[in-house]
Design an enzyme around this catalytic site. Structure first.
Site, mmCIF file in Angstrom:
data_model
loop_
_atom_site.group_PDB
_atom_site.id
_atom_site.type_symbol
_atom_site.label_atom_id
_atom_site.label_comp_id
_atom_site.label_asym_id
_atom_site.label_seq_id
_atom_site.Cartn_x
_atom_site.Cartn_y
_atom_site.Cartn_z
ATOM 1 N N SER A 1 0.763 -1.122 0.090
ATOM 2 C CA SER A 1 -0.049 0.088 -0.084
ATOM 3 C C SER A 1 0.877 1.278 -0.054
ATOM 4 O O SER A 1 2.048 0.995 0.384
ATOM 5 C CB SER A 1 -0.930 -0.023 1.290
ATOM 6 O OG SER A 1 -1.616 1.303 1.354
ATOM 7 N N LYS B 1 1.718 -2.666 6.623
ATOM 8 C CA LYS B 1 2.178 -2.541 5.498
ATOM 9 C C LYS B 1 3.734 -2.157 5.207
ATOM 10 O O LYS B 1 4.416 -2.377 4.321
ATOM 11 C CB LYS B 1 1.202 -1.698 4.698
ATOM 12 C CG LYS B 1 -0.200 -1.925 4.386
ATOM 13 C CD LYS B 1 0.047 -3.579 3.596
ATOM 14 C CE LYS B 1 -1.577 -3.939 3.231
ATOM 15 N NZ LYS B 1 -1.508 -5.135 2.581
ATOM 16 N N THR C 1 -12.833 1.187 -3.780
ATOM 17 C CA THR C 1 -13.381 -0.058 -3.595
ATOM 18 C C THR C 1 -14.448 -0.435 -2.560
ATOM 19 O O THR C 1 -14.946 -1.558 -2.632
ATOM 20 C CB THR C 1 -12.161 -0.942 -3.591
ATOM 21 O OG1 THR C 1 -11.402 -0.951 -2.322
ATOM 22 C CG2 THR C 1 -10.986 -1.033 -4.563
ATOM 23 N N TYR D 1 -2.884 -0.043 10.241
ATOM 24 C CA TYR D 1 -2.651 -0.666 8.808
ATOM 25 C C TYR D 1 -1.307 -0.384 8.199
ATOM 26 O O TYR D 1 -0.724 -1.055 7.581
ATOM 27 C CB TYR D 1 -3.669 0.074 7.978
ATOM 28 C CG TYR D 1 -3.844 -0.411 6.588
ATOM 29 C CD1 TYR D 1 -4.226 -1.781 6.126
ATOM 30 C CD2 TYR D 1 -3.344 0.589 5.500
ATOM 31 C CE1 TYR D 1 -4.170 -2.135 4.935
ATOM 32 C CE2 TYR D 1 -3.499 0.041 4.266
ATOM 33 C CZ TYR D 1 -4.026 -1.281 3.644
ATOM 34 O OH TYR D 1 -4.064 -1.719 2.591
#
Length: 212
Positions: free
Chosen positions: A86, A103, A134, A99
């Protein structure tokens, strides 16, 4: 094109050891580690169990799959492992610290794995998507409201609506990812969209001058 009749579908949980074991004997030539979870929240507040789950899925699950398929790849002298990382693996993401941590760990692991597998015929690369529409990012932001109450509320939640509204068209990312995965001459790191390259490199450079 791809002949659907030649495809074999295996449903698995990347955190389940029995599911991982089931793929060991499959002749996998390309592994794309794309499973992921996004738990949003400031590091000062987010429940530790959500941070652990972020690492279990985003890092350990991918590594377990890689370890399952690598013996076959190394024995055949050919293979590809692509990590869906990411932009959060390259720059800070306020309110996305768990997160980003997962990553950033993927980035370190993938880069080390690339060096370790040199000469085996197995190639490693990362794909680093920015914010694409998304539903993944929207769900992560909405999920904060499930646990932010009582002593979990230490900081004022920022208004992320404008960031969510300005996400990129996911079809562009899908097309680019497929092209990268199929291209044996791919770069190790692939930022999507590529127009974000300069911004990311500037943030990384600025980190050397931050104080306090």
């Amino acid at each position: 094109g791809i002949d659907a009749g030649r495809l074999r579908y295996v449903t698995l949980d990347v955190t389940n050891a029995e599911d991982i074991a089931a793929v060991r004997d499959l002749p996998i030539t390309t592994l794309v580690n794309n499973a992921g979870v996004l738990h949003m929240g400031a590091a000062a507040e987010i429940p530790i169990e959500l941070v652990r789950e972020s690492l279990e899925v985003n890092l350990f699950g991918g590594l377990a799959l890689a370890q399952a398929v690598l013996p076959g790849m190394i024995a055949r002298g050919r293979g590809t492992i692509v990590w869906t990382s990411s932009i959060a693996g390259l720059v800070p993401v306020p309110w996305g610290s768990a997160y980003a941590a997962s990553k950033h760990a993927v980035e370190g692991l993938a880069a080390s794995m690339r060096a370790e597998l040199a000469g085996t015929g197995v190639h490693v690369a990362t794909i680093n998507p920015g914010p694409f529409r998304t539903g993944f990012n929207d769900a992560g932001v909405a999920g904060m409201d499930r646990w932010r109450h009582g002593d979990r509320v230490l900081l004022q939640k920022p208004d992320l609506s404008s960031a969510l509204a300005s996400q990129f068209d996911p079809q562009d990312a899908i097309d680019a990812m497929v092209a990268i995965i199929l291209n044996e001459a791919r770069a190790f790191r692939n930022l999507l969209p590529a127009a974000l390259d300069a911004r990311v490199k500037q943030v990384q450079s600025d980190a050397w001058t931050w104080h306090g």
